[in-house]
Write an enzyme that holds these catalytic residues in place. Structure first.
Site, PDB file in Angstrom:
ATOM      1  CB  THR A   1      -0.938   0.044   1.225  1.00 36.06           C
ATOM      2  OG1 THR A   1      -0.159   0.262   2.417  1.00 36.06           O
ATOM      3  CG2 THR A   1      -1.734  -1.248   1.373  1.00 36.06           C
TER       4      THR A   1
ATOM      5  CB  SER B   1       5.649   8.894  -3.000  1.00 36.39           C
ATOM      6  OG  SER B   1       5.094   8.993  -1.715  1.00 36.39           O
TER       7      SER B   1
ATOM      8  CE1 TYR C   1       2.957   8.978  10.131  1.00 38.88           C
ATOM      9  CE2 TYR C   1       4.332   9.295  12.086  1.00 38.88           C
ATOM     10  CZ  TYR C   1       4.147   8.755  10.830  1.00 38.88           C
ATOM     11  OH  TYR C   1       5.142   7.992  10.266  1.00 38.88           O
TER      12      TYR C   1
HETATM   13  P1  NDP Z   1       5.129   9.156   1.617  1.00 40.96           P
HETATM   14  O1  NDP Z   1       4.226  10.284   1.873  1.00 40.96           O
HETATM   15  O2  NDP Z   1       6.217   9.300   0.632  1.00 40.96           O
HETATM   16  O3  NDP Z   1       4.287   7.867   1.211  1.00 40.96           O
HETATM   17  C1  NDP Z   1       3.044   7.621   1.777  1.00 40.96           C
HETATM   18  C2  NDP Z   1       2.207   6.820   0.826  1.00 40.96           C
HETATM   19  O4  NDP Z   1       0.919   6.617   1.418  1.00 40.96           O
HETATM   20  C3  NDP Z   1       1.947   7.510  -0.506  1.00 40.96           C
HETATM   21  O5  NDP Z   1       2.012   6.543  -1.502  1.00 40.96           O
HETATM   22  C4  NDP Z   1       0.541   8.029  -0.359  1.00 40.96           C
HETATM   23  O6  NDP Z   1      -0.173   8.151  -1.576  1.00 40.96           O
HETATM   24  C5  NDP Z   1      -0.052   6.904   0.458  1.00 40.96           C
HETATM   25  N1  NDP Z   1      -1.341   7.279   1.022  1.00 40.96           N
HETATM   26  C6  NDP Z   1      -1.642   8.337   1.794  1.00 40.96           C
HETATM   27  N2  NDP Z   1      -2.953   8.374   2.044  1.00 40.96           N
HETATM   28  C7  NDP Z   1      -3.500   7.310   1.403  1.00 40.96           C
HETATM   29  C8  NDP Z   1      -4.811   6.821   1.256  1.00 40.96           C
HETATM   30  N3  NDP Z   1      -5.852   7.448   1.788  1.00 40.96           N
HETATM   31  N4  NDP Z   1      -5.002   5.709   0.536  1.00 40.96           N
HETATM   32  C9  NDP Z   1      -3.973   5.086  -0.050  1.00 40.96           C
HETATM   33  N5  NDP Z   1      -2.714   5.506   0.048  1.00 40.96           N
HETATM   34  C10 NDP Z   1      -2.478   6.615   0.758  1.00 40.96           C
HETATM   35  O7  NDP Z   1       5.717   8.764   3.044  1.00 40.96           O
HETATM   36  P2  NDP Z   1       6.795   7.659   3.510  1.00 40.96           P
HETATM   37  O8  NDP Z   1       7.260   6.866   2.380  1.00 40.96           O
HETATM   38  O9  NDP Z   1       7.756   8.340   4.385  1.00 40.96           O
HETATM   39  O10 NDP Z   1       5.892   6.761   4.461  1.00 40.96           O
HETATM   40  C11 NDP Z   1       5.730   5.381   4.268  1.00 40.96           C
HETATM   41  C12 NDP Z   1       5.629   4.691   5.609  1.00 40.96           C
HETATM   42  O11 NDP Z   1       6.848   4.836   6.330  1.00 40.96           O
HETATM   43  C13 NDP Z   1       4.536   5.236   6.511  1.00 40.96           C
HETATM   44  O12 NDP Z   1       3.890   4.146   7.139  1.00 40.96           O
HETATM   45  C14 NDP Z   1       5.315   6.040   7.547  1.00 40.96           C
HETATM   46  O13 NDP Z   1       4.618   6.095   8.753  1.00 40.96           O
HETATM   47  C15 NDP Z   1       6.559   5.203   7.651  1.00 40.96           C
HETATM   48  N6  NDP Z   1       7.718   5.855   8.225  1.00 40.96           N
HETATM   49  C16 NDP Z   1       8.298   6.911   7.573  1.00 40.96           C
HETATM   50  C17 NDP Z   1       9.421   7.518   8.112  1.00 40.96           C
HETATM   51  C18 NDP Z   1      10.094   8.657   7.473  1.00 40.96           C
HETATM   52  O14 NDP Z   1      11.053   9.166   8.043  1.00 40.96           O
HETATM   53  N7  NDP Z   1       9.653   9.123   6.318  1.00 40.96           N
HETATM   54  C19 NDP Z   1      10.003   7.015   9.368  1.00 40.96           C
HETATM   55  C20 NDP Z   1       9.298   5.917   9.949  1.00 40.96           C
HETATM   56  C21 NDP Z   1       8.221   5.350   9.375  1.00 40.96           C
HETATM   57  P3  NDP Z   1      -0.127   9.503  -2.465  1.00 40.96           P
HETATM   58  O15 NDP Z   1       1.151   9.420  -3.201  1.00 40.96           O
HETATM   59  O16 NDP Z   1      -1.336   9.350  -3.320  1.00 40.96           O
HETATM   60  O17 NDP Z   1      -0.180  10.633  -1.515  1.00 40.96           O
HETATM   61 MG1  PMR Z   2      12.876  13.657  15.131  1.00 40.50          MG
HETATM   62  C1  PMR Z   2      18.170  10.273  17.303  1.00 40.50           C
HETATM   63  C2  PMR Z   2      17.337  11.226  17.255  1.00 40.50           C
HETATM   64  C3  PMR Z   2      16.166  11.346  16.378  1.00 40.50           C
HETATM   65  C4  PMR Z   2      15.629  10.486  15.447  1.00 40.50           C
HETATM   66  C5  PMR Z   2      16.135   9.139  15.033  1.00 40.50           C
HETATM   67  C6  PMR Z   2      14.458  11.112  14.898  1.00 40.50           C
HETATM   68  C7  PMR Z   2      13.617  10.543  13.959  1.00 40.50           C
HETATM   69  N1  PMR Z   2      14.309  12.339  15.492  1.00 40.50           N
HETATM   70  C8  PMR Z   2      15.346  12.522  16.412  1.00 40.50           C
HETATM   71  C9  PMR Z   2      15.575  13.613  17.207  1.00 40.50           C
HETATM   72  C10 PMR Z   2      14.854  14.799  17.178  1.00 40.50           C
HETATM   73  N2  PMR Z   2      13.775  15.051  16.401  1.00 40.50           N
HETATM   74  C11 PMR Z   2      15.158  15.988  17.942  1.00 40.50           C
HETATM   75  C12 PMR Z   2      16.302  16.117  18.904  1.00 40.50           C
HETATM   76  C13 PMR Z   2      14.211  16.932  17.595  1.00 40.50           C
HETATM   77  C14 PMR Z   2      14.068  18.335  18.116  1.00 40.50           C
HETATM   78  C15 PMR Z   2      14.775  19.240  17.236  1.00 40.50           C
HETATM   79  C16 PMR Z   2      13.348  16.328  16.637  1.00 40.50           C
HETATM   80  C17 PMR Z   2      12.275  16.983  16.035  1.00 40.50           C
HETATM   81  C18 PMR Z   2      11.426  16.376  15.144  1.00 40.50           C
HETATM   82  C19 PMR Z   2      10.256  16.959  14.535  1.00 40.50           C
HETATM   83  C20 PMR Z   2       9.715  18.301  14.705  1.00 40.50           C
HETATM   84  N3  PMR Z   2      11.570  15.080  14.695  1.00 40.50           N
HETATM   85  C21 PMR Z   2      10.542  14.837  13.869  1.00 40.50           C
HETATM   86  C22 PMR Z   2       9.738  15.954  13.754  1.00 40.50           C
HETATM   87  C23 PMR Z   2       8.673  15.631  12.882  1.00 40.50           C
HETATM   88  O1  PMR Z   2       7.737  16.325  12.502  1.00 40.50           O
HETATM   89  C24 PMR Z   2       8.825  14.193  12.470  1.00 40.50           C
HETATM   90  C25 PMR Z   2       7.678  13.422  13.052  1.00 40.50           C
HETATM   91  O2  PMR Z   2       7.511  13.301  14.225  1.00 40.50           O
HETATM   92  O3  PMR Z   2       6.872  12.866  12.200  1.00 40.50           O
HETATM   93  C26 PMR Z   2       5.827  12.135  12.802  1.00 40.50           C
HETATM   94  C27 PMR Z   2      10.122  13.766  13.114  1.00 40.50           C
HETATM   95  C28 PMR Z   2      10.854  12.579  13.062  1.00 40.50           C
HETATM   96  N4  PMR Z   2      11.998  12.366  13.785  1.00 40.50           N
HETATM   97  C29 PMR Z   2      12.490  11.129  13.471  1.00 40.50           C
HETATM   98  C30 PMR Z   2      11.631  10.524  12.532  1.00 40.50           C
HETATM   99  C31 PMR Z   2      11.813   9.159  11.948  1.00 40.50           C
HETATM  100  C32 PMR Z   2      10.625  11.413  12.278  1.00 40.50           C
HETATM  101  C33 PMR Z   2       9.519  11.195  11.307  1.00 40.50           C
HETATM  102  C34 PMR Z   2       8.848  10.185  10.858  1.00 40.50           C
HETATM  103  C35 PMR Z   2       7.982   9.165  11.436  1.00 40.50           C
HETATM  104  O4  PMR Z   2       7.895   8.784  12.547  1.00 40.50           O
HETATM  105  O5  PMR Z   2       7.345   8.659  10.599  1.00 40.50           O
END
Ligand code: NDP
Ligand code: PMR
Ligand code: LMG
Length: 392
Positions: A86, A90, A267
């Site tokens: 799913t 992207s 989220y």
């Molecule tokens: P993207 O936004 O690049 O990808 C998200 C995908 O979900 C897109 O294909 C989007 O489709 C799809 N999507 C959103 N809404 C719907 C919907 N209603 N129905 C079907 N598909 C939908 O994000 P990521 O690749 O970063 O995220 C992928 C996964 O990784 C998520 O589960 C996220 O929580 C997880 N993740 C991401 C991290 C990160 O740092 N980016 C870290 C940890 C986990 P569309 O292209 O149409 O918008």
């Molecule tokens: Mg975070 C080791 C430290 C670490 C890691 C692995 C992440 C991952 N982040 C870290 C640290 C910090 N972050 C710190 C110190 C800060 C304060 C500056 C910080 C802030 C921050 C923000 C505002 N971080 C974020 C955000 C987001 O909006 C992102 C988020 O929470 O999305 C839900 C995010 C993230 N940090 C990560 C990862 C993996 C995310 C995003 C994705 C996710 O859970 O899907």
């Protein structure tokens, strides 16, 4: 000449591309357009369901292969696995689809809400056209989830691995938005849409004869408060699930814990739900079915579309911050390889595991936080979710 096989819910007939208008992004069904010259033969679940899945330029029927096919030199080779991903349009999903399709061992069903975007993404990523198909799935509609499952079944393909990857993140939203069913969007898409999909498709996984069947739900570090990242406010927390039990709708609370709306928290809450759901699946079904249930934190893929709604300053600073300061950054390609490992690596068959990778990109079994591993909460979440998606 491109022929297209399309499984439309009502007609189940084969159309020529010209008649169908596949460029319509409201497309419903499965398209193998542009794949006509391919040799791919989709593994069929049973010979009863003998809808032709692929049409070669001059032929119209496809035989139903068993688990093994004969290769040219007469040796038996394992058929291609079929994996549904799913949100493969992207980010992580697209990168994993590419990594899997490039091995030639997998046929990837890209289950996406926007056909045109997905087709463009697949093409520009260079995913071999014979190794993927696109099927419409909008996780913000429970009807769409059910329709997807029906369409998939009509295709006659086996399901070997299901990857629940799609997600939406609304960090700057001041007010909630709702799915077609009136459920808060983040939890509705990330958790409940996937919950229904996974529950329904468990039946398909059970029927597969593939040697290693898996159901993977993507989790995250940000839902785990046993890490620094999990302690950045707003922190995740499901409380006693009172908001979820009341339906997460506009009449009650839009947050699982019953609190007031916070998009970033919604989220992170949904990610806890993903990790709890994986474990509950494991407890309920692993022994009986042999299916591997797993979750993962793929690393911080700071460049994906997930952050599309965040403020521009955040989007500019987040990647260098993760790269140079936290060192948690991972490229989309690397994250795709990690997810592909969880799909197909023979050494990652353990069930009930939340996988992570160390700085040398070696996988290890990570510890979930107390809340994300609370078995009682997982059971309650399962029961409440069943009611909300109409399974109980
Ligand atoms: P993207 O936004 O690049 O990808 C998200 C995908 O979900 C897109 O294909 C989007 O489709 C799809 N999507 C959103 N809404 C719907 C919907 N209603 N129905 C079907 N598909 C939908 O994000 P990521 O690749 O970063 O995220 C992928 C996964 O990784 C998520 O589960 C996220 O929580 C997880 N993740 C991401 C991290 C990160 O740092 N980016 C870290 C940890 C986990 P569309 O292209 O149409 O918008
Ligand atoms: Mg975070 C080791 C430290 C670490 C890691 C692995 C992440 C991952 N982040 C870290 C640290 C910090 N972050 C710190 C110190 C800060 C304060 C500056 C910080 C802030 C921050 C923000 C505002 N971080 C974020 C955000 C987001 O909006 C992102 C988020 O929470 O999305 C839900 C995010 C993230 N940090 C990560 C990862 C993996 C995310 C995003 C994705 C996710 O859970 O899907
Ligand atoms: C909140 O905003 C929303 O308000 C909330 O509603 C919700 O949506 C939430 O989680 C979602 O986001 C997010 C963000 C807004 O606020 C914060 O994260 C607060 C903290 C910001 C303070 C940053 C502290 C930085 C700590 C690092 C210190 C570095 C020391 C330098 C040492 C260098 C040694 C090599 O804020 C923003 O959107 C902007 C902040 C983006 C977060 C990234 C912080 C970047 C820090 C600087 C990075 C520079 C990178 C350059 C690297 C070069 C290295 C050579």
């Amino acid at each position: 000449m491109a022929l297209q096989t399309t499984f439309l819910p009502s007609t189940l007939t084969v159309h020529k591309e010209a008649k169908l208008g596949i460029k319509d992004s409201s497309f419903v069904g499965i398209s193998l357009a542009g794949h006509a010259k391919a040799d791919f033969v989709a593994p069929l679940r049973s010979k009863k369901l003998c809808m032709p899945v692929v049409i070669k330029a001059q032929s119209t029927a496809v035989a139903a292969p068993g688990l093994t096919n004969s290769s040219l030199d007469g040796k038996k080779v394992l058929r291609k696995g079929v994996v549904v991903v799913t949100g493969a349009s992207s980010g992580l999903g697209l990168a994993a689809a590419k990594a899997l399709a490039e091995t030639g061992k997998w046929h990837v069903i890209m289950a996406c809400r926007d056909f045109l975007k997905t087709e463009k993404a697949a093409k520009s990523a260079g995913i071999p056209k014979e190794n993927y198909s696109i099927m419409h799935l909008d996780l913000a509609s429970l009807d769409s989830v059910r329709q997807f499952v029906e369409n998939f079944r009509r295709s006659g393909m086996a399901l070997d691995v299901l990857v629940c990857n799609a997600a939406i993140y609304r960090p700057t939203a001041k007010t909630p938005t709702y799915t077609a069913d009136g459920i808060e969007m983040s939890v509705g898409v990330n958790h409940l849409g996937h919950f229904l999909l996974a529950r329904l498709m468990l039946e398909d996984l059970k029927k597969s004869d593939y040697p290693s069947k898996r159901l993977i739900i993507v989790g995250s570090i940000t839902g785990n408060d046993n890490t620094l990242a999990g302690n950045i406010p707003p922190k995740a927390g499901l409380g006693d699930l009172r908001g979820l039990a009341a339906g997460l709708n506009s009449h009650h609370s839009s947050m699982i814990d019953g609190g007031s709306f916070d998009g970033a928290k919604a989220y992170k809450d949904s990610k806890i739900c993903n990790m709890l759901t994986m474990q509950e699946f494991h407890r309920r079904f692993h022994e009986e079915t042999g299916i591997t249930f797993a979750s993962l934190y793929p690393g911080c893929i700071a460049t994906t579309g997930l952050f599309r709604e965040h403020i521009p300053l955040f989007r500019a600073l987040f990647p260098p911050f993760q790269k140079y300061i936290t060192k948690g950054f991972v490229s989309e390609a690397e994250s795709g390889k990690r997810l592909a490992q969880v799909v197909s690596d023979p050494s990652l068959t353990k069930s009930g595991v939340y996988w992570s990778w160390n700085k040398d990109s070696a996988s290890f079994e990570n510890q979930l936080s107390q809340e994300a591993s609370d078995a009682e909460k997982a059971r309650k979440l399962w029961e409440v979710s069943e009611k909300l998606v109409g399974l109980a």
